[in-house]
Design a protein around this motif. Sequence first.
Motif, PDB file in Angstrom:
ATOM      1  N   ALA A   1       0.846  -1.187   0.000  1.00 24.75           N
ATOM      2  CA  ALA A   1       0.000   0.000   0.000  1.00 24.75           C
ATOM      3  C   ALA A   1       0.882   1.238   0.000  1.00 24.75           C
ATOM      4  O   ALA A   1       2.015   1.195   0.496  1.00 24.75           O
TER       5      ALA A   1
ATOM      6  N   LYS B   1      -4.180   2.499   4.484  1.00 26.09           N
ATOM      7  CA  LYS B   1      -5.499   1.872   4.374  1.00 26.09           C
ATOM      8  C   LYS B   1      -5.860   1.583   2.916  1.00 26.09           C
ATOM      9  O   LYS B   1      -6.787   0.832   2.646  1.00 26.09           O
TER      10      LYS B   1
ATOM     11  N   LEU C   1      -5.373   0.045  -0.909  1.00 24.46           N
ATOM     12  CA  LEU C   1      -4.942  -1.265  -1.400  1.00 24.46           C
ATOM     13  C   LEU C   1      -3.645  -1.128  -2.183  1.00 24.46           C
ATOM     14  O   LEU C   1      -3.363  -0.073  -2.761  1.00 24.46           O
ATOM     15  N   CYS C   2      -2.874  -2.202  -2.231  1.00 25.19           N
ATOM     16  CA  CYS C   2      -1.685  -2.185  -3.082  1.00 25.19           C
ATOM     17  C   CYS C   2      -2.154  -2.160  -4.539  1.00 25.19           C
ATOM     18  O   CYS C   2      -3.282  -2.573  -4.847  1.00 25.19           O
TER      19      CYS C   2
ATOM     20  N   GLU D   1      -3.728  -5.486  -5.988  1.00 26.87           N
ATOM     21  CA  GLU D   1      -5.059  -5.807  -5.455  1.00 26.87           C
ATOM     22  C   GLU D   1      -6.101  -4.857  -6.028  1.00 26.87           C
ATOM     23  O   GLU D   1      -7.211  -5.265  -6.355  1.00 26.87           O
ATOM     24  N   GLN D   2      -5.737  -3.590  -6.180  1.00 23.46           N
ATOM     25  CA  GLN D   2      -6.673  -2.623  -6.751  1.00 23.46           C
ATOM     26  C   GLN D   2      -7.002  -2.990  -8.198  1.00 23.46           C
ATOM     27  O   GLN D   2      -8.166  -2.951  -8.605  1.00 23.46           O
TER      28      GLN D   2
ATOM     29  N   ARG E   1      -9.390  -5.997  -8.275  1.00 21.49           N
ATOM     30  CA  ARG E   1     -10.768  -5.625  -7.960  1.00 21.49           C
ATOM     31  C   ARG E   1     -11.405  -4.805  -9.078  1.00 21.49           C
ATOM     32  O   ARG E   1     -12.562  -5.022  -9.434  1.00 21.49           O
TER      33      ARG E   1
END
Length: 106
Positions: free
Chosen positions: A47, A53, A55-56, A59-60, A63
């Motif tokens: 991150a 808080k 997302l890395c 991961e982003q 999603r």
Amino acid sequence: EASLTLKGPEGAVSAARTAIQALLQGSAQGTAEVEFDKSMLGFLTQAPADNRKALCPLEQLKRDTKCTRVVADRRENKVKIAGKKEAVEDCAQRLRQLLADNEKCS
């Protein structure tokens, strides 16, 4: 090859079978690999320092594109992407752009 046993009332089993077949037919799967410089590993997998808080980036991307897998392979310096074909293509393109943009900034 996997198998699945459906049990229940005939109407429910028929409906489930139809739904499963539709999912399988509509989900052409794809994979891709995108190479990255090993100096970018931390950027891709952690991150942002100013917002823990968040997302890395990987991961982003996972999603945002709804891929099933977006993982950095540390040994090969490649991000391995899996999911629906269109999602994989979108994710790979976005990742290449993200890497190019970040390379310019560093």
